[in-house]
Write a protein that holds these residues in place. Structure first.
Motif, PDB file in Angstrom:
ATOM      1  N   ARG A 156       0.942  -0.985   0.434  1.00 53.09           N
ATOM      2  CA  ARG A 156      -0.899   0.150   0.380  1.00 53.09           C
ATOM      3  C   ARG A 156       0.753   0.987   0.281  1.00 53.09           C
ATOM      4  NH1 ARG A 156      -1.244   3.331   4.322  1.00 53.09           N
ATOM      5  NH2 ARG A 156      -3.822   4.505   3.495  1.00 53.09           N
ATOM      6  N   GLN A 157       2.040   1.139   0.933  1.00 56.46           N
ATOM      7  CA  GLN A 157       2.760   2.508   0.563  1.00 56.46           C
ATOM      8  C   GLN A 157       3.710   2.888  -0.417  1.00 56.46           C
ATOM      9  OE1 GLN A 157       1.474   3.506   3.891  1.00 56.46           O
ATOM     10  NE2 GLN A 157       3.510   4.359   3.419  1.00 56.46           N
ATOM     11  N   PHE A 158       3.735   1.286  -1.541  1.00 55.85           N
ATOM     12  CA  PHE A 158       4.300   1.547  -2.644  1.00 55.85           C
ATOM     13  C   PHE A 158       3.162   2.371  -3.533  1.00 55.85           C
ATOM     14  CE2 PHE A 158       6.959   0.825  -6.524  1.00 55.85           C
ATOM     15  CZ  PHE A 158       7.751   0.293  -6.097  1.00 55.85           C
ATOM     16  N   MET A 177       1.083  -3.036 -11.397  1.00 55.30           N
ATOM     17  CA  MET A 177       1.359  -4.114 -10.871  1.00 55.30           C
ATOM     18  C   MET A 177       2.952  -3.713 -11.737  1.00 55.30           C
ATOM     19  SD  MET A 177      -0.191  -6.606  -9.218  1.00 55.30           S
ATOM     20  CE  MET A 177       0.261  -7.610  -9.854  1.00 55.30           C
ATOM     21  N   PRO A 178       3.147  -3.410 -12.715  1.00 51.26           N
ATOM     22  CA  PRO A 178       3.827  -3.375 -13.353  1.00 51.26           C
ATOM     23  C   PRO A 178       4.748  -2.616 -13.265  1.00 51.26           C
ATOM     24  CG  PRO A 178       2.764  -3.644 -14.847  1.00 51.26           C
ATOM     25  CD  PRO A 178       1.725  -3.361 -14.282  1.00 51.26           C
ATOM     26  N   LEU A 179       4.836  -0.965 -12.923  1.00 52.84           N
ATOM     27  CA  LEU A 179       5.243   0.056 -11.367  1.00 52.84           C
ATOM     28  C   LEU A 179       5.853  -0.425 -10.602  1.00 52.84           C
ATOM     29  CD1 LEU A 179       2.693   3.275 -12.644  1.00 52.84           C
ATOM     30  CD2 LEU A 179       5.116   2.354 -13.711  1.00 52.84           C
ATOM     31  N   CYS A 180       5.169  -1.280  -9.579  1.00 49.62           N
ATOM     32  CA  CYS A 180       5.171  -1.599  -8.307  1.00 49.62           C
ATOM     33  C   CYS A 180       6.296  -3.392  -8.544  1.00 49.62           C
ATOM     34  CB  CYS A 180       4.091  -1.617  -7.542  1.00 49.62           C
ATOM     35  SG  CYS A 180       3.233  -3.829  -7.529  1.00 49.62           S
ATOM     36  N   LYS A 181       6.374  -3.712  -9.260  1.00 48.88           N
ATOM     37  CA  LYS A 181       7.365  -5.194  -9.067  1.00 48.88           C
ATOM     38  C   LYS A 181       8.822  -4.827  -8.528  1.00 48.88           C
ATOM     39  CE  LYS A 181      10.777  -6.479 -12.562  1.00 48.88           C
ATOM     40  NZ  LYS A 181      11.439  -7.308 -13.991  1.00 48.88           N
ATOM     41  N   PRO A 182       9.384  -3.485  -8.335  1.00 44.46           N
ATOM     42  CA  PRO A 182      10.396  -4.127  -7.132  1.00 44.46           C
ATOM     43  C   PRO A 182       9.764  -4.136  -5.477  1.00 44.46           C
ATOM     44  CG  PRO A 182      11.166  -2.047  -8.093  1.00 44.46           C
ATOM     45  CD  PRO A 182       9.522  -2.427  -8.937  1.00 44.46           C
TER      46      PRO A 182
END
Length: 307
Positions: free
Chosen positions: A185-187, A215-220
């Motif tokens: 959530r923080q990401f 989803m692709p943007l929060c891959k890390p």
């Protein structure tokens, strides 16, 4: 260099510094530290590194020693033995235990990552009444000790007839984890909302925005979640002790406990077999961390920085 070029370079440097996040603009220049401080930091880091890696180095060394020299506390074995790595596969179904563990960890890590990401996305993207208190209730579940829910959860799986199978070890992750929900959530909160609005203008629905944009943007962060859960499932001993009965369904931690009972405390005292099995089952986690180290560090560094 002319004064014009100097002024231009200074302006470019100032612009690059202004483009950095606020917490990085005032970071001290490490190159200006005195030499004695750099040496002191290097010595301290080297000392702590040796302290942390010594147990594993000792474990590897002991795996190459005969039975009578396992606990002589020497890093370099006096008698170098390779037979331990042959016997360990003969004394226990280690390959089957590793397969069971890989199956459980992959399913558990995948399930908790997807489910936690969906819940975290709901708390970060949608605006609804009671969102804050409800998220607080989710976080409050982290304060419950595992012993509180251990018996009720066991009774549920027993009623479903799944005790003695691998299902309880990973299926619980289908409902997410409060810690991973908070992390993701923080990401999500750090992502520009304009991207989601633009995707909605292009005709994407809420599911499409989540799957194709968020989803692709929060891959890390997703990789960090998977690594955390992979490590937790790989080393989990309590759940296998509760739910597994047959040695054919043992995972690595449960199998090592059985080997410890047989070769350590059962009267045989073959500690060389136990330490060898421990080395074999520890190596996959080391390899996993090195393969995902860049994503892991990136995810830890960026998670929790709200834009």
């Amino acid at each position: 260099m002319t004064s014009t070029e100097t002024g231009t370079g200074a302006r470019l440097e100032a612009a690059e510094k202004a483009a950095l996040p606020a917490h990085l603009q005032h970071r001290p220049d490490r190159s200006k530290r005195p030499m004695w401080l750099k040496v002191l930091i290097g010595i301290l880091l080297s000392a702590f590194t040796l302290i942390f890696i010594y147990p594993f180095v000792w474990l590897v060394s002991a795996s190459f020693k005969p039975r009578g020299e396992v606990f002589d506390n020497k890093i370099i074995p006096e008698t170098f033995v390779l037979e331990n790595y042959v016997r360990v596969w003969q004394e226990a179904p280690l390959a089957l235990w590793i397969f069971n563990t890989v199956l459980v960890t992959v399913l558990a890590a995948t399930a908790v990552t997807i489910s936690s990401a969906m819940v975290a996305w709901g708390f970060s993207y949608f605006r609804f009444r009671g969102r804050g208190p409800l998220f607080g209730v989710v976080l409050a579940t982290m304060m419950l000790p595992g012993a509180v829910t251990m018996v009720p959860v066991f009774l549920i799986w027993n009623q479903l007839g799944q005790v003695g199978t691998l299902t309880p070890l990973w299926a619980q992750n289908l409902f997410g984890s409060a810690f991973y929900i908070f992390l993701l959530r923080q990401f999500f909160l750090g992502l520009p909302r304009d991207l989601f609005d633009a995707a909605k203008v292009d005709g994407a629905n809420n599911w499409g925005i989540f799957y194709k944009v968020a989803m692709p943007l929060c891959k890390p962060a997703l990789i960090v979640t998977m690594i955390f859960e992979f490590q937790a499932s790989w080393t989990n001993l309590m759940a296998p002790l509760i739910y597994l009965r047959d040695s054919d369904t043992f995972t690595v931690p449960r199998g090592l406990k059985a080997m410890l009972d047989q070769f350590g405390f059962g009267g045989n005292w073959h500690w060389e077999i136990i330490v060898t099995a421990s080395v074999i089952t520890t190596i996959p986690m080391i390899v996993l961390f090195f393969l995902a180290q860049r994503h892991f560090v990136e995810g830890i560094a960026t998670t929790g920085v709200k834009g």
